[in-house]
Design a protein around this motif. Structure first.
Motif, PDB file in Angstrom:
ATOM      1  N   ASN A 231       0.766  -1.294  -0.116  1.00  0.00           N
ATOM      2  CA  ASN A 231      -0.088   0.040  -0.032  1.00  0.00           C
ATOM      3  C   ASN A 231       0.734   1.035   0.017  1.00  0.00           C
ATOM      4  O   ASN A 231       0.263   2.318  -0.165  1.00  0.00           O
ATOM      5  CB  ASN A 231      -0.827  -0.114   1.138  1.00  0.00           C
TER       6      ASN A 231
ATOM      7  N   ARG B 163      -5.856  11.422  -5.731  1.00  0.00           N
ATOM      8  CA  ARG B 163      -5.946  10.213  -4.565  1.00  0.00           C
ATOM      9  C   ARG B 163      -5.899  11.050  -3.387  1.00  0.00           C
ATOM     10  O   ARG B 163      -5.822  12.291  -3.275  1.00  0.00           O
ATOM     11  CB  ARG B 163      -4.673   9.710  -4.701  1.00  0.00           C
ATOM     12  N   THR B 164      -6.321  10.346  -2.218  1.00  0.00           N
ATOM     13  CA  THR B 164      -6.134  10.793  -0.895  1.00  0.00           C
ATOM     14  C   THR B 164      -4.843  10.507  -0.503  1.00  0.00           C
ATOM     15  O   THR B 164      -4.132   9.192  -0.396  1.00  0.00           O
ATOM     16  CB  THR B 164      -7.309  10.056  -0.158  1.00  0.00           C
TER      17      THR B 164
ATOM     18  N   PRO C 195      -1.155   6.974   2.491  1.00  0.00           N
ATOM     19  CA  PRO C 195      -2.022   5.842   2.979  1.00  0.00           C
ATOM     20  C   PRO C 195      -1.276   5.053   4.222  1.00  0.00           C
ATOM     21  O   PRO C 195      -1.889   4.119   5.118  1.00  0.00           O
ATOM     22  CB  PRO C 195      -2.041   4.712   1.770  1.00  0.00           C
TER      23      PRO C 195
ATOM     24  N   SER D  33      -3.738   1.325   3.428  1.00  0.00           N
ATOM     25  CA  SER D  33      -4.998   1.144   2.350  1.00  0.00           C
ATOM     26  C   SER D  33      -4.324   1.443   1.072  1.00  0.00           C
ATOM     27  O   SER D  33      -3.218   2.267   1.098  1.00  0.00           O
ATOM     28  CB  SER D  33      -6.226   1.963   2.586  1.00  0.00           C
TER      29      SER D  33
ATOM     30  N   ASN E 217      -4.308   3.457  -1.951  1.00  0.00           N
ATOM     31  CA  ASN E 217      -5.137   4.885  -2.305  1.00  0.00           C
ATOM     32  C   ASN E 217      -4.969   5.082  -3.747  1.00  0.00           C
ATOM     33  O   ASN E 217      -5.289   6.118  -4.257  1.00  0.00           O
ATOM     34  CB  ASN E 217      -4.061   6.287  -1.903  1.00  0.00           C
TER      35      ASN E 217
ATOM     36  N   SER F 261      -8.530   6.032  -4.806  1.00  0.00           N
ATOM     37  CA  SER F 261      -8.902   6.701  -3.823  1.00  0.00           C
ATOM     38  C   SER F 261      -9.517   8.069  -4.372  1.00  0.00           C
ATOM     39  O   SER F 261      -9.214   8.412  -5.444  1.00  0.00           O
ATOM     40  CB  SER F 261      -8.326   6.861  -2.570  1.00  0.00           C
TER      41      SER F 261
ATOM     42  N   ASP G 200      -8.418  14.747  -2.518  1.00  0.00           N
ATOM     43  CA  ASP G 200      -8.105  15.153  -0.971  1.00  0.00           C
ATOM     44  C   ASP G 200      -7.927  16.832  -0.936  1.00  0.00           C
ATOM     45  O   ASP G 200      -7.548  17.035   0.143  1.00  0.00           O
ATOM     46  CB  ASP G 200      -7.671  14.485  -0.084  1.00  0.00           C
TER      47      ASP G 200
ATOM     48  N   ASP H 232      -1.154  15.207  -5.023  1.00  0.00           N
ATOM     49  CA  ASP H 232      -0.712  13.782  -5.010  1.00  0.00           C
ATOM     50  C   ASP H 232       0.923  13.786  -4.601  1.00  0.00           C
ATOM     51  O   ASP H 232       1.222  13.072  -3.826  1.00  0.00           O
ATOM     52  CB  ASP H 232      -0.962  12.942  -6.084  1.00  0.00           C
TER      53      ASP H 232
END
Length: 850
Positions: free
Chosen positions: A56, A211-212, A215, A219, A221, A224, A227, A231
């Motif tokens: 991840n 993406r968020t 991670p 998780s 991402n 995702s 946010d 990034d």
């Protein structure tokens, strides 16, 4: 091997490690990760993330599409033309008319001071449609794609360049504040100045924030939601290091900045700031994850990029000599990793970029039952197929981290551009040695698992966690005290001359290593466990052997291969050079290394295929010493389950195992002999058996101990020799063990040697006394003997026994009459044993002929 980089970096104030073809430019740098990615919510007190999975990633998940923002920055007061004498070979930083200038002040019609480096458009793809499995370009985008191609969703890294360089004014006070302060000023300008905001508006927000972030291993991402944080952001500074008077483009403008963290290269963090203010319902867009390349006069440096990016991918520890880091190890080898601009199988496995397999079968070999096809494997090219073998080394479990050490094998057939070295010539046009195709082997002690990554602590625990093995062997290498640039062989780097001594498979060094020694002759070898900056570690970085540069750090001796031109061995085992042993930690307080674990693991190259595949025979039960070899340092023999010979070390007939003192430093302060070398200590563990076949020899040299622990056994067949030389010690527990070694006259204790029996606290025969027998051989009717080195009165107190080969006494008496009758004895071999009151014994073999 190194990635292709447009231009390298300038030398810093410290001695440089590998300058490029351009004088004063280097391909090794200082890197300073920080703890920005460590958060209490995802990391326990022990540093291990709960419910984490390494694939991840930390700042991002390395698969799928990722767009990064690259901002180029500089100084407004960097405005002095800097002309250089062409004969000096320096890159003219500010001479815009010289095509060697990697970053002119103007380029392609840009306004003065707003240019990007010449290489700005050559580092990344700009669209996911550009990726292809057959691509051969040397962009960073293609590198990550090719290395991750065995994942169902390969990593597709693209970039957007901020279209103009953003400059701020350098001042002495800001210099001491550091690079984050300057980077924040750059971001302030982008956020507040309309012209720069217009450029920002021209970039796709959706592409930069898909993406968020972060991670933290918890998780994936890659799919995702946005946010409102970019990034990944990279800032590249038009900075060449140095201080006033050094001739760099920033001379006199950045006084003190050369001493700030990151100025020698970069650091794995980015200043967090807002680039687009919130408007109405649209949130602000900020920077969050990324890294800063401070030493950026040449533009993006590919090796530095993969290095810093690896820190943010998985808290990559410094290995292979990065920053001079040795961690809790004593020796350092160079080698392949993303922190050195390449990649290895451990990284591919840890990040999920390639399964751990070998030609379609599992490459994860934990013990003998895990072997398939009788242990014979076809190892294809590592870069293009992902094949690798991981072999667990027994007796290396670390309870603090829950991990083992492993031997990794990779076949490098140079089928990919990513398996080629960037340079073919050294300074003054001297050719560099060609790195051959072959198998690379390294012992891994990174101390983390995929299902339980260590988080930020992995950066410390895994420091210097890869030990690459040199196919050319390990030796005692001693500095001659001379050094030279050898006609500019390595672009001005100083090369230190060494002489090669005896082979030292367990405790020596190779030219593939940074050589330990008292380089500055101050009476100590500087050492630190610091995982970030190892400047206090003392090494000779570049070596010559008897006046000829070795270039070993480039890896020309790193590959095991078949054929007449190959190294002397295609085998890795306890009797090879280097020997296959675990990597020990070093205790600076005790000034000793932990024991190197000897085991039955062996690897033998047995053949090759037309595609360059190598056939490898793997065993977990190979305990034979097939050739004469030498062991030094601290070592341990442990039980090896399932051996066919029944022994944990078995010295074959004709082989000689020498256990003696190393000629290579293995401590940092002078020891009792005023050198940097500890005595050798070989422990035979309880329940372990060390065996000598007829015709084999164990020689215990000066400054060395073989210690047979309670329950362990040293077995020597008739016709073998256990020789204890002056200054050597063999320690056994019981008198019976000592007697077994004397039964067939196997034991040869030379003057100054010592046999210790721990049960009765006796030291048997530290042999000042001597025994001679004559005539020998004899046809009878008697044989005479003489004690030497013993006063006559003391000699008369000895008793004698004449023993059959089975230990049965056939004659006995007092030594006042130094003769033994042989009348009536059949022809054969007998053992004459003389014993002094108190237990001291002398023996000699007697041959009675018909």
């Amino acid at each position: 091997m190194l990635l292709a980089a447009g231009y390298a970096r300038p030398a810093t104030a410290q001695e440089m490690i590998f300058r490029s073809p351009y004088a004063n430019f280097s391909n090794v740098f200082n890197c300073f990760p920080n703890g920005a990615y460590r958060t209490a919510s995802t990391t326990s007190a022990s540093g291990r993330a709960a419910s984490a999975f390494s694939e991840n990633g930390v700042a991002l998940t390395p698969r799928g599409e990722l767009r990064v923002l690259v901002i180029y920055a500089g100084f407004t007061n960097d405005n002095v033309e800097h002309f250089v004498d062409p004969s000096a070979q320096n890159i003219p930083y500010n001479n815009d008319d010289d095509p060697r200038n990697p970053w002119p002040q103007t380029l392609n019609g840009s306004a003065w001071g707003e240019s990007l480096p010449r290489s700005a458009a050559a580092n990344f793809y700009t669209s996911a449609s550009q990726f292809s499995p057959s691509a051969t370009d040397q962009t960073l985008s293609n590198f990550y794609y090719q290395m991750s191609q065995f994942n169902s969703r390969p990593f597709k890294l693209t970039a957007l360049n901020f279209p103009v360089r953003v400059n701020v004014t350098a001042t002495n006070s800001l210099n001491y504040a550091g690079w984050d302060t300057y980077s924040s000023l750059v971001m302030d300008r982008i956020r507040t100045e309309p012209a720069l905001q217009a450029h920002m508006a021209g970039l796709s927000r959706a592409a930069l924030d898909a993406r968020t972030n972060r991670p933290q291993y918890l998780s994936d991402n890659s799919l995702s939601a946005p946010d409102d944080k970019i990034d990944y952001t990279i800032i590249i500074w038009r900075y060449a290091g140095g201080s006033p008077g050094t001739g760099g483009p920033n001379s006199g403008l950045t006084y003190g900045l050369e001493n700030v963290i990151g100025s020698g290269g970069g650091y794995a963090a980015i200043a967090n700031n807002t680039l687009i203010e919130a408007t109405g319902s649209t949130p602000a867009l900020t920077t969050y994850d990324g890294f800063t390349q401070c030493l950026g006069i040449g533009g993006i440096d590919h090796q530095l990029f993969t290095h810093e990016f690896a820190h943010t991918l998985y808290y990559a520890p410094h290995v292979n000599g990065n920053n001079g880091v040795s961690g809790d190890k004593y020796y350092v080898t160079t080698g392949n990793s993303m922190t050195t601009g390449s990649i290895n199988a451990w990284e591919r496995w840890f990040l999920g970029w390639a399964p751990l397999q070998c030609n379609g079968v599992s490459g994860d070999l934990t013990d003998a039952p895990a072997l398939v096809s009788g242990g014979r494997y076809r190892l294809r090219d590592f870069i293009t197929t992902g094949d690798a073998l991981r072999i667990r080394l027994p007796n290396t479990y670390n309870p603090a981290t829950g991990t083992y050490q492993y031997l990794w094998l990779e076949n490098h057939q140079k089928l990919s551009i990513w398996d080629q070295r960037q340079w073919t010539q050294g300074g003054a046009g001297q050719p560099l040695p060609v790195i051959p195709a072959g198998m690379m082997a390294y012992v891994e002690d990174m101390r983390q698992n995929k299902n339980n990554p260590t988080g930020w602590n992995g950066f410390d625990e895994g420091a210097n966690g890869l030990k690459y093995l040199s196919a050319a062997g390990h030796y005692d290498l001693a500095p001659t005290g001379t050094s030279s640039t050898y006609n500019n062989a390595l672009w001005g780097n100083l090369i230190y001359d060494f002489s090669q001594g005896a082979a030292n498979p367990t405790g020596g060094q190779s030219n593939f290593m940074f050589l330990r020694g008292d380089k500055d002759y101050d009476g100590q070898i500087d050492y630190t466990t610091a995982a970030n900056g190892g400047g206090a570690n003392e090494y000779f970085h570049f070596a010559a052997l008897n006046g000829t540069p070795t270039y070993g750090f480039m890896g020309n001796d790193a590959r095991y291969r078949l054929g007449a031109a190959a190294p002397t061995t295609t085998r890795l085992a306890m009797d090879s050079n280097p020997a296959l042993v675990s990597t020990p930690s070093f205790d600076a307080g005790q000034q000793r290394m932990a024991p190197m674990q000897l085991s039955g693991v062996s690897v033998q190259l047995t053949g090759s295929g037309p595609d360059g595949s190598l056939y490898v025979q793997v065993s977990f039960t190979d305990t034979d010493i097939t050739r004469s070899t030498r062991w030094t340092g601290s070592l341990r023999v442990s039980p090896v389950p399932g051996t066919t010979n029944g022994y944990d070390v078995n010295v074959l007939s004709g082989a000689r195992l020498s256990v003696n003192r190393s000629g290579t430093p293995n401590r940092t302060t002078p020891g009792p002999l005023r050198d940097f070398i500890n005595d050798t200590y070989l422990a035979v563990a309880g329940e372990a058996q060390m065996h000598l076949e007829t015709g084999a020899a164990l020689v215990i040299g000066s400054g060395s101990t073989v210690y047979v622990e309670n329950g362990g056994r040293l077995l020597a067949e008739a016709g073998s020799v256990v020789r204890i030389q002056a200054g050597g010690l063999l320690s056994v527990k019981t008198q019976a063990e000592a007697e077994a070694l004397r039964q067939y006259d196997q034991l040869d204790i030379q003057p100054g040697g010592q046999l210790q029996v721990r049960d009765n606290q006796l030291s048997i025969i530290p042999r000042a006394a001597g025994l001679s027998v004559y005539p020998n051989p004899t046809q009878g009717p008697q044989v005479r003997f003489e004690l030497t080195g013993v006063p006559a009165a003391e000699a008369a107190t000895y008793t004698y026994r004449l023993l059959t080969p089975y230990g049965q006494p056939v004659r006995q008496g007092h030594c006042a009459q130094p003769r033994v009758s042989l009348v009536g004895l059949p022809a054969g071999t007998y053992l004459l044993e003389l014993t002094r009151p108190g237990g001291q014994r002398l023996t000699r073999r007697v041959q009675v002929n018909p």
